[in-house]
Design an enzyme around this catalytic site. Structure first.
Site, PDB file in Angstrom:
ATOM      1  N   HIS A 232       2.214  -4.180   3.493  1.00  0.00           N
ATOM      2  CA  HIS A 232       1.657  -5.558   3.629  1.00  0.00           C
ATOM      3  C   HIS A 232       1.169  -5.964   2.292  1.00  0.00           C
ATOM      4  CE1 HIS A 232      -2.705  -3.807   4.341  1.00  0.00           C
ATOM      5  NE2 HIS A 232      -2.599  -4.156   2.964  1.00  0.00           N
TER       6      HIS A 232
ATOM      7  N   ASP B 107      -7.890 -12.942   1.377  1.00  0.00           N
ATOM      8  CA  ASP B 107      -8.378 -12.516   2.711  1.00  0.00           C
ATOM      9  C   ASP B 107      -9.793 -12.135   3.001  1.00  0.00           C
ATOM     10  OD1 ASP B 107      -7.854 -10.154   1.193  1.00  0.00           O
ATOM     11  OD2 ASP B 107      -6.012  -9.678   2.389  1.00  0.00           O
TER      12      ASP B 107
ATOM     13  N   GLU C 113       0.771  -8.127   7.662  1.00  0.00           N
ATOM     14  CA  GLU C 113       1.006  -6.759   8.165  1.00  0.00           C
ATOM     15  C   GLU C 113       2.770  -6.834   8.461  1.00  0.00           C
ATOM     16  OE1 GLU C 113      -0.932  -4.470   7.691  1.00  0.00           O
ATOM     17  OE2 GLU C 113      -2.614  -4.572   8.570  1.00  0.00           O
TER      18      GLU C 113
ATOM     19  N   ASN D  86       1.753   0.231   3.903  1.00  0.00           N
ATOM     20  CA  ASN D  86       2.819  -0.063   4.988  1.00  0.00           C
ATOM     21  C   ASN D  86       3.483  -1.386   4.478  1.00  0.00           C
ATOM     22  OD1 ASN D  86       0.984  -1.953   5.168  1.00  0.00           O
ATOM     23  ND2 ASN D  86       0.614  -1.862   7.379  1.00  0.00           N
TER      24      ASN D  86
HETATM   25  C1  F6R Z   1      -6.634  -7.201  -0.264  1.00  0.00           C
HETATM   26  C2  F6R Z   1      -5.600  -7.039   0.189  1.00  0.00           C
HETATM   27  C3  F6R Z   1      -4.719  -6.078   0.659  1.00  0.00           C
HETATM   28  C4  F6R Z   1      -4.752  -4.854  -0.512  1.00  0.00           C
HETATM   29  C5  F6R Z   1      -3.707  -3.693  -0.026  1.00  0.00           C
HETATM   30  C6  F6R Z   1      -3.925  -2.704  -0.881  1.00  0.00           C
HETATM   31  O1  F6R Z   1      -7.368  -8.425  -0.491  1.00  0.00           O
HETATM   32  O2  F6R Z   1      -4.842  -8.340   0.202  1.00  0.00           O
HETATM   33  O3  F6R Z   1      -3.242  -6.380   0.703  1.00  0.00           O
HETATM   34  O4  F6R Z   1      -4.324  -5.411  -1.704  1.00  0.00           O
HETATM   35  O5  F6R Z   1      -4.288  -3.353   1.183  1.00  0.00           O
HETATM   36  O6  F6R Z   1      -5.261  -1.820  -0.943  1.00  0.00           O
HETATM   37  P1  F6R Z   1      -5.842  -0.844  -2.042  1.00  0.00           P
HETATM   38  O7  F6R Z   1      -5.731  -1.574  -3.056  1.00  0.00           O
HETATM   39  O8  F6R Z   1      -7.339  -0.558  -1.581  1.00  0.00           O
HETATM   40  O9  F6R Z   1      -5.046   0.263  -1.817  1.00  0.00           O
END
Ligand code: F6R
Length: 488
Positions: free
Chosen positions: A136, A67, A141, A134
């Site tokens: 995701h 992403d 989301e 959450n």
């Molecule tokens: C980022 C991504 C997100 C993160 C998730 C956790 O490329 O795909 O799904 O993996 O938001 O983020 P952290 O690791 O910062 O807690």
């Protein structure tokens, strides 16, 4: 789903890095799907560290980032910058292709189309995922469908809050991102999902034990045949079921190949007789010598073996010549450091210990490759006993690789270092064995060694590295198997 609970974040990162690098070892042109955020940072650091110690090569690799924020290309919190600063910029060589969707392109439909086309062309072999608090995955989301594809998505309030820690203030956090869809993620052959910290515990529980629905997009991973969840204790704290931490194959083991070996190390090979080095580890030695200084120490004068020559002296002289021929082929250095135990007793002598100490101090090895400590052949057993007793007197212990061979085979479950090699390498190994003319004329060393290597290639991949539901991967045609004890 396989669940692995690690003591802490460091262990989690080491396991994930091991898994990642083993994927690279078995397929040098692997396609990796990559995540950003704080979770995989430790994994990337560990991969970079291993690249300094081993000759990993990324030049045939293709990567897809999951992403990107809809944010200026120049913004330091953009994932392009993250990837350059934390990973790509620190690898020994750049991947062949790096695909990161451009998040701020006004024509994002075109960006999405191109990204989807690339995903179709290069299916992902190994996907690294992080988990949103959450639930995701990527920026899918809650509410995202299992059928979703790459698209522009509005970030949830929770994600904006969570990610505000990377920005000066909450108002700077972008509200939109481009994300790979859930259906794209589920097409990856293998997936590892990493999560650490208390704040992930509920999402981890819903992902693994909750019902499969879009309230927790990560729960869709339950439908994938090959997902490994690696979490720390805190992230696992709300799980209700017990998850066994069995032998973890891929995670714990070190897979080496023709192109992936340690580098810049001093390596000492303990060869009880003149030919053991070639027979037991000839293939890996011929690769190690490309990047390391390898010295073989022969522990006995070898004159007892029935062979031509009237006197023990003559027999030893001809074995020494054979060992020198071997070392020319493998490009090792050989030293003869004969122990008295070979001629005079069932125990090693103090003198033997002193002599070995001299060799050790001259070489200062980072790695010692030696016969297994359960090898019952008396000369092998005494050689290993002597080396291990000597190491007890040392403050720092080098890494040990116990080899197997025709006189002693490892227990399959305990093998944790494998070296896969091809026909060309086999020919070099056979040539090194053939240098020991006096021995091959009395024993079928070449055929038997080759058969053991084939047998290992067949059985290790299926039995050691595959748990229920995973598909076995293909190793090289031949394998030397070792038991590795890390240094202390
Ligand atoms: C980022 C991504 C997100 C993160 C998730 C956790 O490329 O795909 O799904 O993996 O938001 O983020 P952290 O690791 O910062 O807690």
């Amino acid at each position: 789903m396989k669940v692995i609970i690690c003591d802490d974040y460091q262990k989690l990162s080491e396991k994930a890095a091991n898994y990642f690098l083993n994927q690279l070892a078995i397929k040098s042109d692997s396609v990796f799907g990559l995540a950003t955020g704080s979770t995989p940072l430790g994994t990337y650091q560990e991969i970079i560290k291993r690249c300094q110690e081993f000759s990993y090569n990324f030049s045939q690799v293709i990567t897809f980032n999951l992403d990107e924020y809809c944010i200026s290309l120049k913004h330091p919190q953009g994932y392009r910058h993250y990837m350059m600063n934390n990973f790509f910029g620190k690898l020994p060589n750049k991947p062949k292709h790096i695909y990161i969707p451009t998040g701020n392109d006004s024509n994002y439909q075109k960006v999405i189309k191109e990204y989807e086309a690339k995903l179709k062309r290069y299916p992902i072999d190994f996907q690294v995922l992080g988990l949103g608090s959450n639930g995701h995955i990527a920026f899918n989301e809650p509410g995202s469908s299992i059928k979703s594809k790459t698209r522009r998505i509005a970030l949830s309030e929770q994600t904006i809050n969570d990610n505000s820690r990377f920005f000066n203030n909450k108002s700077e956090v972008p509200h939109y991102a481009l994300t790979m869809g859930i259906s794209n993620i589920l097409r990856a052959k293998k997936i590892i999902m990493l999560a650490n910290g208390k704040h992930k515990a509920e999402a981890v529980r819903d992902m693994i034990e909750g019902s499969i629905n879009s309230d927790c997009p990560a729960s869709f991973l339950q439908t994938h045949p090959d997902v490994t969840i690696i979490v720390d204790k805190e992230a696992a704290s709300k799980l209700k079921k017990k998850y066994s931490v069995s032998k973890e194959g891929w995670f714990e083991d070190l897979i080496l190949t023709e192109n992936i070996v340690p580098k810049n190390k001093k390596i000492l090979v303990v060869s009880p007789h003149h030919d053991d080095s070639a027979v037991s580890c000839g293939a890996i030695l011929s690769c190690l010598t490309k990047y390391n200084k390898v010295t073989t120490v022969v522990m006995s004068n070898g004159s007892h073996a029935s062979m031509k020559g009237n006197t023990p002296k003559e027999r030893t002289a001809s074995r020494e010549q054979e060992a020198k021929n071997e070392s020319r082929i493998l490009k090792t250095k050989t030293i003869f450091n004969y122990s008295q135990f070979y001629d005079f007793g069932k125990k090693y002598w103090q003198n033997d210990l002193k002599r070995f100490a001299k060799v050790f101090k001259a070489i200062k090895p980072d790695i010692i490759i030696l016969p297994d400590d359960r090898d019952n052949h008396p000369t092998h057993a005494l050689s290993t006993e002597l080396v291990l007793d000597f190491l007890k007197t040392q403050k720092k212990r080098p890494e040990l690789w116990y080899y197997e061979g025709l006189w002693s085979q490892h227990v399959l479950e305990e093998i944790n270092l494998i070296f896969g090699y091809n026909k060309k390498r086999l020919a070099i190994k056979n040539k090194a064995i053939r240098a020991h003319k006096s021995q091959i004329s009395r024993l079928p060393l070449i055929g038997a060694t080759e058969n053991l290597a084939r047998f290992r290639a067949l059985t290790i991949a299926e039995q050691n590295f595959v748990s229920y539901g995973e598909s076995p991967f293909e190793l090289d045609d031949y394998v030397e198997a070792y038991f590795r004890e890390k240094g202390q």
